[in-house]
Design a protein around this motif. Structure first.
Motif, PDB file in Angstrom:
ATOM      1  N   ASP A 239      10.611  -0.609  12.787  1.00 49.18           N
ATOM      2  CA  ASP A 239      11.431  -0.291  13.955  1.00 49.18           C
ATOM      3  C   ASP A 239      11.942  -1.606  14.541  1.00 49.18           C
ATOM      4  O   ASP A 239      11.438  -2.678  14.225  1.00 49.18           O
ATOM      5  CB  ASP A 239      10.662   0.539  14.990  1.00 49.18           C
ATOM      6  CG  ASP A 239       9.426  -0.147  15.521  1.00 49.18           C
ATOM      7  OD1 ASP A 239       9.517  -1.306  15.987  1.00 49.18           O
ATOM      8  OD2 ASP A 239       8.352   0.474  15.503  1.00 49.18           O
ATOM      9  N   GLU A 240      12.944  -1.505  15.383  1.00 47.79           N
ATOM     10  CA  GLU A 240      13.588  -2.707  15.923  1.00 47.79           C
ATOM     11  C   GLU A 240      12.683  -3.480  16.886  1.00 47.79           C
ATOM     12  O   GLU A 240      12.882  -4.669  17.089  1.00 47.79           O
ATOM     13  CB  GLU A 240      14.914  -2.352  16.596  1.00 47.79           C
ATOM     14  CG  GLU A 240      16.023  -2.086  15.602  1.00 47.79           C
ATOM     15  CD  GLU A 240      16.305  -3.269  14.671  1.00 47.79           C
ATOM     16  OE1 GLU A 240      16.458  -4.404  15.165  1.00 47.79           O
ATOM     17  OE2 GLU A 240      16.354  -3.048  13.452  1.00 47.79           O
TER      18      GLU A 240
ATOM     19  N   ARG B 197      11.173  -6.473  15.222  1.00 44.00           N
ATOM     20  CA  ARG B 197      12.054  -7.591  14.861  1.00 44.00           C
ATOM     21  C   ARG B 197      11.770  -8.843  15.697  1.00 44.00           C
ATOM     22  O   ARG B 197      11.703  -9.953  15.169  1.00 44.00           O
ATOM     23  CB  ARG B 197      13.515  -7.201  14.978  1.00 44.00           C
ATOM     24  CG  ARG B 197      14.463  -8.296  14.517  1.00 44.00           C
ATOM     25  CD  ARG B 197      15.917  -7.876  14.554  1.00 44.00           C
ATOM     26  NE  ARG B 197      16.217  -6.772  13.673  1.00 44.00           N
ATOM     27  CZ  ARG B 197      16.405  -6.874  12.351  1.00 44.00           C
ATOM     28  NH1 ARG B 197      16.322  -8.042  11.764  1.00 44.00           N
ATOM     29  NH2 ARG B 197      16.682  -5.791  11.634  1.00 44.00           N
TER      30      ARG B 197
ATOM     31  N   PRO C  89      15.165  -4.208   7.603  1.00 41.88           N
ATOM     32  CA  PRO C  89      14.688  -2.848   7.884  1.00 41.88           C
ATOM     33  C   PRO C  89      14.094  -2.228   6.616  1.00 41.88           C
ATOM     34  O   PRO C  89      14.664  -2.342   5.534  1.00 41.88           O
ATOM     35  CB  PRO C  89      15.946  -2.104   8.323  1.00 41.88           C
ATOM     36  CG  PRO C  89      17.085  -2.892   7.783  1.00 41.88           C
ATOM     37  CD  PRO C  89      16.625  -4.313   7.662  1.00 41.88           C
TER      38      PRO C  89
END
Length: 161
Positions: free
Chosen positions: A87-88, A91, A115
């Motif tokens: 998931d972001e 990041r 991703p």
């Protein structure tokens, strides 16, 4: 529990590294895929971990220090230096670990944050490669030094032998 993927060198080594860490509950060895241009299958692992015991930033730092993160590779190759995020939110932590490692070493880091798109398990005979026979010449030569490094530099996260 949370998951993240790591790709670097050989998935046998990568699997052994993450199996040696406290807070990692499962390591699936195989081939990972992301979006183009990193959509070819590359060796790696999916790590399931308990974030309250070991965080993604620590896992990422262990990964960067136990493979050739500063060596450039093509994203099409079988070996891709990457952190595959699920998931972001992941990041930022992965990027921070890479920035920190680059600043400390003074070298460009070629590890990509990608991703996660897919996973295929390795043949059963290669699963738990280090755990099933740590005395194999490959294990002694390539995996043992990485585990020694973890015990020395990440002792608070290392499982006992």
């Amino acid at each position: 529990m949370a998951q993240v993927g790591f790709g670097g060198g050989c998935h046998w080594c990568t699997e052994g590294v993450f199996q040696a860490l406290r807070g990692v509950t499962q390591v699936h060895q195989g081939f990972l895929q992301s979006a183009a241009p990193a959509d070819t299958w590359a060796e790696g692992v999916i790590v399931t971990f308990e974030p309250s015991v070991i965080g993604l930033e620590t896992l990422s730092e262990v990964h960067l220090r136990t493979h050739s993160a500063t060596r450039a590779r093509s994203v099409q190759n079988k070996y891709r230096s990457a952190i595959y995020i699920f998931d972001e939110i992941q990041r930022a932590e992965a990027d921070e670990a890479i920035r920190g490692y680059a600043a400390e070493t003074g070298k460009p880091v070629h590890t990509l944050v990608l991703p996660f798109a897919g996973f295929k398990a390795s043949d059963e005979r290669y699963q738990n490669y280090y755990r099933t026979d740590p005395n194999r010449p490959f294990c002694r030569r390539y995996i043992d030094p990485k585990l020694d490094f973890i015990r020395e530099h990440f002792s608070e996260n290392a499982l006992e032998r």
